[in-house]
Design a protein around this motif. Structure first.
Motif, PDB file in Angstrom:
ATOM      1  N   VAL A  76       6.080   6.396  -7.644  1.00  0.00           N
ATOM      2  CA  VAL A  76       5.508   5.089  -7.969  1.00  0.00           C
ATOM      3  C   VAL A  76       4.686   5.183  -9.255  1.00  0.00           C
ATOM      4  O   VAL A  76       4.753   4.310 -10.112  1.00  0.00           O
ATOM      5  N   GLY A  77       3.915   6.249  -9.397  1.00  0.00           N
ATOM      6  CA  GLY A  77       3.081   6.434 -10.591  1.00  0.00           C
ATOM      7  C   GLY A  77       3.902   6.496 -11.866  1.00  0.00           C
ATOM      8  O   GLY A  77       3.566   5.863 -12.864  1.00  0.00           O
ATOM      9  N   LYS A  78       5.000   7.253 -11.833  1.00  0.00           N
ATOM     10  CA  LYS A  78       5.877   7.355 -13.015  1.00  0.00           C
ATOM     11  C   LYS A  78       6.523   6.009 -13.326  1.00  0.00           C
ATOM     12  O   LYS A  78       6.660   5.629 -14.485  1.00  0.00           O
ATOM     13  N   PHE A  79       6.915   5.293 -12.286  1.00  0.00           N
ATOM     14  CA  PHE A  79       7.546   3.987 -12.479  1.00  0.00           C
ATOM     15  C   PHE A  79       6.574   3.017 -13.142  1.00  0.00           C
ATOM     16  O   PHE A  79       6.936   2.333 -14.105  1.00  0.00           O
ATOM     17  N   ILE A  80       5.341   2.964 -12.664  1.00  0.00           N
ATOM     18  CA  ILE A  80       4.331   2.082 -13.264  1.00  0.00           C
ATOM     19  C   ILE A  80       4.074   2.490 -14.716  1.00  0.00           C
ATOM     20  O   ILE A  80       3.994   1.636 -15.608  1.00  0.00           O
ATOM     21  N   ALA A  81       3.984   3.786 -14.981  1.00  0.00           N
ATOM     22  CA  ALA A  81       3.772   4.265 -16.353  1.00  0.00           C
ATOM     23  C   ALA A  81       4.923   3.845 -17.264  1.00  0.00           C
ATOM     24  O   ALA A  81       4.702   3.426 -18.401  1.00  0.00           O
ATOM     25  N   GLU A  82       6.154   3.930 -16.765  1.00  0.00           N
ATOM     26  CA  GLU A  82       7.322   3.509 -17.552  1.00  0.00           C
ATOM     27  C   GLU A  82       7.288   2.007 -17.837  1.00  0.00           C
ATOM     28  O   GLU A  82       7.598   1.571 -18.946  1.00  0.00           O
ATOM     29  N   LEU A  83       6.927   1.220 -16.820  1.00  0.00           N
ATOM     30  CA  LEU A  83       6.862  -0.234 -16.996  1.00  0.00           C
ATOM     31  C   LEU A  83       5.811  -0.607 -18.038  1.00  0.00           C
ATOM     32  O   LEU A  83       6.021  -1.527 -18.837  1.00  0.00           O
ATOM     33  N   LYS A  84       4.692   0.094 -18.041  1.00  0.00           N
ATOM     34  CA  LYS A  84       3.652  -0.164 -19.046  1.00  0.00           C
ATOM     35  C   LYS A  84       4.138   0.236 -20.432  1.00  0.00           C
ATOM     36  O   LYS A  84       3.940  -0.506 -21.394  1.00  0.00           O
ATOM     37  N   LYS A  85       4.790   1.379 -20.531  1.00  0.00           N
ATOM     38  CA  LYS A  85       5.270   1.881 -21.826  1.00  0.00           C
ATOM     39  C   LYS A  85       6.329   0.960 -22.441  1.00  0.00           C
ATOM     40  O   LYS A  85       6.296   0.687 -23.635  1.00  0.00           O
ATOM     41  N   GLU A  86       7.252   0.464 -21.619  1.00  0.00           N
ATOM     42  CA  GLU A  86       8.336  -0.379 -22.133  1.00  0.00           C
ATOM     43  C   GLU A  86       7.918  -1.836 -22.311  1.00  0.00           C
ATOM     44  O   GLU A  86       8.666  -2.637 -22.848  1.00  0.00           O
ATOM     45  N   GLY A  87       6.726  -2.195 -21.815  1.00  0.00           N
ATOM     46  CA  GLY A  87       6.227  -3.548 -22.018  1.00  0.00           C
ATOM     47  C   GLY A  87       6.506  -4.522 -20.895  1.00  0.00           C
ATOM     48  O   GLY A  87       6.178  -5.712 -21.009  1.00  0.00           O
ATOM     49  N   GLU A 117       0.848  -1.185   0.000  1.00  0.00           N
ATOM     50  CA  GLU A 117       0.000   0.000   0.000  1.00  0.00           C
ATOM     51  C   GLU A 117       0.885   1.238   0.000  1.00  0.00           C
ATOM     52  O   GLU A 117       1.926   1.257   0.661  1.00  0.00           O
ATOM     53  N   PHE A 118       0.454   2.262  -0.736  1.00  0.00           N
ATOM     54  CA  PHE A 118       1.214   3.495  -0.853  1.00  0.00           C
ATOM     55  C   PHE A 118       0.370   4.667  -0.375  1.00  0.00           C
ATOM     56  O   PHE A 118      -0.590   5.055  -1.038  1.00  0.00           O
ATOM     57  N   THR A 119       0.721   5.209   0.771  1.00  0.00           N
ATOM     58  CA  THR A 119      -0.029   6.338   1.317  1.00  0.00           C
ATOM     59  C   THR A 119       0.527   7.674   0.834  1.00  0.00           C
ATOM     60  O   THR A 119      -0.155   8.688   0.932  1.00  0.00           O
ATOM     61  N   ASP A 120       1.749   7.660   0.300  1.00  0.00           N
ATOM     62  CA  ASP A 120       2.375   8.909  -0.139  1.00  0.00           C
ATOM     63  C   ASP A 120       2.331   9.113  -1.654  1.00  0.00           C
ATOM     64  O   ASP A 120       2.912  10.045  -2.167  1.00  0.00           O
ATOM     65  N   SER A 121       1.632   8.265  -2.375  1.00  0.00           N
ATOM     66  CA  SER A 121       1.522   8.394  -3.831  1.00  0.00           C
ATOM     67  C   SER A 121       0.185   9.046  -4.185  1.00  0.00           C
ATOM     68  O   SER A 121      -0.858   8.663  -3.653  1.00  0.00           O
ATOM     69  N   SER A 122       0.228  10.001  -5.094  1.00  0.00           N
ATOM     70  CA  SER A 122      -1.012  10.655  -5.515  1.00  0.00           C
ATOM     71  C   SER A 122      -1.737   9.853  -6.588  1.00  0.00           C
ATOM     72  O   SER A 122      -2.905  10.109  -6.861  1.00  0.00           O
ATOM     73  N   ALA A 123      -1.063   8.869  -7.188  1.00  0.00           N
ATOM     74  CA  ALA A 123      -1.661   8.110  -8.285  1.00  0.00           C
ATOM     75  C   ALA A 123      -1.961   6.654  -7.931  1.00  0.00           C
ATOM     76  O   ALA A 123      -2.989   6.121  -8.310  1.00  0.00           O
ATOM     77  N   ILE A 124      -1.063   6.001  -7.199  1.00  0.00           N
ATOM     78  CA  ILE A 124      -1.162   4.566  -6.939  1.00  0.00           C
ATOM     79  C   ILE A 124      -1.528   4.319  -5.473  1.00  0.00           C
ATOM     80  O   ILE A 124      -0.839   4.798  -4.572  1.00  0.00           O
ATOM     81  N   ALA A 125      -2.593   3.566  -5.249  1.00  0.00           N
ATOM     82  CA  ALA A 125      -3.008   3.224  -3.882  1.00  0.00           C
ATOM     83  C   ALA A 125      -2.362   1.925  -3.419  1.00  0.00           C
ATOM     84  O   ALA A 125      -1.843   1.840  -2.299  1.00  0.00           O
ATOM     85  N   LYS A 126      -2.388   0.889  -4.289  1.00  0.00           N
ATOM     86  CA  LYS A 126      -1.866  -0.429  -3.918  1.00  0.00           C
ATOM     87  C   LYS A 126      -1.297  -1.134  -5.140  1.00  0.00           C
ATOM     88  O   LYS A 126      -1.744  -0.905  -6.260  1.00  0.00           O
ATOM     89  N   ILE A 127      -0.348  -2.018  -4.871  1.00  0.00           N
ATOM     90  CA  ILE A 127       0.180  -2.911  -5.904  1.00  0.00           C
ATOM     91  C   ILE A 127       0.170  -4.312  -5.328  1.00  0.00           C
ATOM     92  O   ILE A 127       0.604  -4.545  -4.195  1.00  0.00           O
ATOM     93  N   GLN A 128      -0.350  -5.228  -6.115  1.00  0.00           N
ATOM     94  CA  GLN A 128      -0.495  -6.622  -5.696  1.00  0.00           C
ATOM     95  C   GLN A 128       0.390  -7.496  -6.587  1.00  0.00           C
ATOM     96  O   GLN A 128       0.393  -7.343  -7.806  1.00  0.00           O
ATOM     97  N   PHE A 129       1.133  -8.410  -5.979  1.00  0.00           N
ATOM     98  CA  PHE A 129       2.003  -9.325  -6.713  1.00  0.00           C
ATOM     99  C   PHE A 129       1.453 -10.742  -6.600  1.00  0.00           C
ATOM    100  O   PHE A 129       1.259 -11.250  -5.501  1.00  0.00           O
ATOM    101  N   ASP A 130       1.203 -11.363  -7.747  1.00  0.00           N
ATOM    102  CA  ASP A 130       0.731 -12.744  -7.799  1.00  0.00           C
ATOM    103  C   ASP A 130       1.822 -13.575  -8.467  1.00  0.00           C
ATOM    104  O   ASP A 130       1.914 -13.624  -9.696  1.00  0.00           O
TER     105      ASP A 130
END
Length: 72
Positions: A56-67, A5-18
């Motif tokens: 965290v938001g920028k990192f997730i956006a980069e991961l999506k962009k690069e595949g 859980e991310f309380t300091d991110s304005s874009a991402i609330a949670k990330i779940q790993f399966d």
């Protein structure tokens, strides 16, 4: 299944790993109970770097962009 859980991110609330399905779920602050699920071949890379990035938001956006994260 691990959930961060991310309380300091304005874009991402949670990330779940399966690990069994090699998937990452992303819950945005606009809808924190709704996970968007992505296939991910390198969960360890995401798990390691998500803890150290400045945005965290920028990192997730980069991961999506690069595949690294591929929408299901």
């Amino acid at each position: 299944m691990e959930v961060l859980e991310f309380t300091d991110s304005s874009a991402i609330a949670k990330i779940q790993f399966d690990d069994e399905q090699s998937q990452v779920g992303v819950a945005y602050t606009s809808s924190p109970n709704n996970f968007y699920v992505f296939d991910c071949e390198d969960l360890d890379y995401v798990r390691l770097h998500i803890q150290t990035v400045e945005s965290v938001g920028k990192f997730i956006a980069e991961l999506k962009k690069e595949g690294t994260l591929q929408k299901i």
